[in-house]
Design a protein around this motif. Structure first.
Motif, PDB file in Angstrom:
ATOM      1  N   ARG A 227       0.825  -1.215   0.000  1.00 46.83           N
ATOM      2  CA  ARG A 227       0.000   0.000   0.000  1.00 46.83           C
ATOM      3  C   ARG A 227       0.859   1.265   0.000  1.00 46.83           C
ATOM      4  N   THR A 228       1.900   1.275   0.818  1.00 52.56           N
ATOM      5  CA  THR A 228       2.778   2.451   0.885  1.00 52.56           C
ATOM      6  C   THR A 228       3.478   2.676  -0.446  1.00 52.56           C
ATOM      7  N   GLY A 229       3.966   1.596  -1.048  1.00 55.27           N
ATOM      8  CA  GLY A 229       4.636   1.714  -2.335  1.00 55.27           C
ATOM      9  C   GLY A 229       3.705   2.215  -3.415  1.00 55.27           C
ATOM     10  N   LEU A 230       2.463   1.775  -3.375  1.00 57.65           N
ATOM     11  CA  LEU A 230       1.476   2.228  -4.357  1.00 57.65           C
ATOM     12  C   LEU A 230       1.285   3.739  -4.263  1.00 57.65           C
ATOM     13  N   VAL A 231       1.125   4.241  -3.032  1.00 52.02           N
ATOM     14  CA  VAL A 231       0.926   5.676  -2.850  1.00 52.02           C
ATOM     15  C   VAL A 231       2.128   6.454  -3.358  1.00 52.02           C
ATOM     16  N   ASP A 232       3.340   5.925  -3.117  1.00 52.16           N
ATOM     17  CA  ASP A 232       4.552   6.598  -3.594  1.00 52.16           C
ATOM     18  C   ASP A 232       4.589   6.660  -5.111  1.00 52.16           C
TER      19      ASP A 232
END
Length: 436
Positions: A227-232
């Motif tokens: 999820r964090t990587g997607l937002v980045d």
């Protein structure tokens, strides 16, 4: 000829966005609009009958309005013509209507699709009426704004409104699976990231496919995003929300009704959505004050104090710290005992004041600063309440020609329960002292 062939071949081979490549070619491929395109959907019935009539497609971006219009033209054997109200003026409309008349003379009907039709002014909207009435065109206008606010009543009376819904999670997931089949590879996302992607699409199918395309471009071989990587990678897509239009009124209405319905969690959700979309926090602060006086009133007099304090705190702190004060006020007003008794009482008083006109208060309660006024009986026999037993004289304060009215009826909740006891006590004393 060879140059023309090469140009056509180059255009065919040119890169196309994923959303364009996956555009449905049949009505039953359109996702998320089963109420319109299902076996018994409204548009399905019209196609089956072989006569569309003019239509207005109302719904958020990315829900298939343009695609459906194009497919309807194909299904009904009408020439498809598309214009945008943003880039078209009166001269463009005249040319379009003339071309449609020429087609009609040759036996070919025209489906005119007008994107952002609400952008046309009232006079421009009126120009469609003659060609709609004589059958020169079948109009399909697309709008993201409420047609009842933005379109002429005359145009609306000649067109049927079809509401397109924002795509739900199942419909977005259907599009993502279609994209994975077309690309012959899965999206490089963990389960929670895929769920977040569906939420980021915000009901917009085109946005979902664009985000998917960005993810495939960004992923290194073998890389899987959480999820964090997607937002980045994709950043965060701004919520669809126009502070001057219907989205603004829908969400503030939802927030107010959640407070009235004593659901603090739902109220916080809508508050967070409006703040995330860039709503003016002071507009929200003013609305919370209104909730305190309209829906809580004297059931909890502290609610107005808290609401005003939240407004002052936001003024003092600004964003983002001040937003917490608004959240705290929303929780307070949502959980406070509810009463609209003061609101209803004031409405009743306003109605009587308007109906009865400028009635003179009884002279007994009027000041008499001059000798003539004293001679006229102003202030005569006035009883000073503090000199009466229980500091209550029970005298009549209503105009002589108006009987005693009962506007305020406190509820049996919160502090108003105590107010009701006081009113009952004074009513009893009033009857005992001869003024009912």
């Amino acid at each position: 000829m060879s140059d023309l062939f090469q140009a056509a071949k180059l255009e065919e081979d040119a890169p196309r966005p994923l959303a364009d490549r996956l555009r449905p070619t049949r009505l039953d491929e359109v996702a998320g609009q089963d109420h319109l395109l299902g076996p018994e959907g409204a548009l399905t019935r019209l196609v089956r009958a072989g006569a569309l009539g003019s239509l207005v497609f109302w719904g958020p971006p990315g829900t298939g309005k343009t695609t459906v219009a194009r497919l309807l033209a194909h299904e009904t054997k009408l020439a498809f013509v598309q214009i945008s109200a943003i880039f078209s003026g009166v001269a463009d409309l005249k040319k379009t209507f003339e071309a449609a008349r020429a087609r009609r003379a040759a036996g070919q009907g025209t489906l005119l699709f007008v994107d952002e039709i609400h952008r046309f002014n009232r006079a421009q909207q009126d120009s469609f009426l003659p060609v709609m009435e004589d059958g020169t065109i079948t109009l399909i206008g697309a709008t993201t704004e409420n047609p009842s606010f933005e379109l002429n009543a005359a145009l609306l009376s000649r067109a049927r409104v079809m509401t397109f819904k924002a795509l739900d999670e199942a419909a977005i997931e259907q599009l993502l699976k279609r994209a994975e089949n077309a690309e012959a590879k899965p999206l490089p996302l963990e389960a929670d990231a895929r769920e977040a992607l569906v939420g980021m699409a915000d009901g917009d199918g085109r946005a979902a496919l664009t985000l998917a395309e960005e993810i495939w471009r960004a992923a290194k071989p073998g890389e899987i995003f959480d999820r964090t990587g997607l937002v980045d990678v994709v950043q965060r897509r701004a919520p669809i929300y126009d502070k001057a239009q219907e989205g603004h009124y829908n969400l503030i209405s939802a927030l107010h009704k959640c407070v009235r319905g004593s659901d603090p969690d739902a109220a916080l959700y809508y508050l967070a959505r409006m703040l995330a979309a860039g709503e003016d926090p002071l507009f929200l602060a003013r609305r919370i004050v209104r909730m305190a006086v309209e829906d809580i009133g004297l059931a909890d007099p502290q609610a107005l104090v808290v609401a005003n304090a939240a407004k002052d705190a936001y003024d003092f702190l600004g964003s983002p710290e001040g937003e917490l004060a608004l959240a705290q006020a929303v929780i307070y007003v949502a959980t406070a005992p509810k009463s609209n008794a003061a609101y209803v009482a004031f409405k009743r008083a306003q109605r009587v004041a308007e109906e009865k006109g400028s009635l003179m208060p009884p002279k007994v309660i009027l000041n008499a600063p001059t000798k003539m006024m004293r001679e006229e009986g102003y202030g005569a026999n006035y009883e000073y309440d503090h000199d009466s037993p229980e500091a209550f004289s029970g005298q009549n304060y209503w105009p002589d020609s108006l009987s005693r009215q009962k506007f305020y009826k406190p509820v049996e909740r919160g502090f108003e329960r105590e107010i009701a006891k006081r009113i009952d006590y004074w009513d009893r004393l009033r009857k005992e002292r001869g003024d009912s």
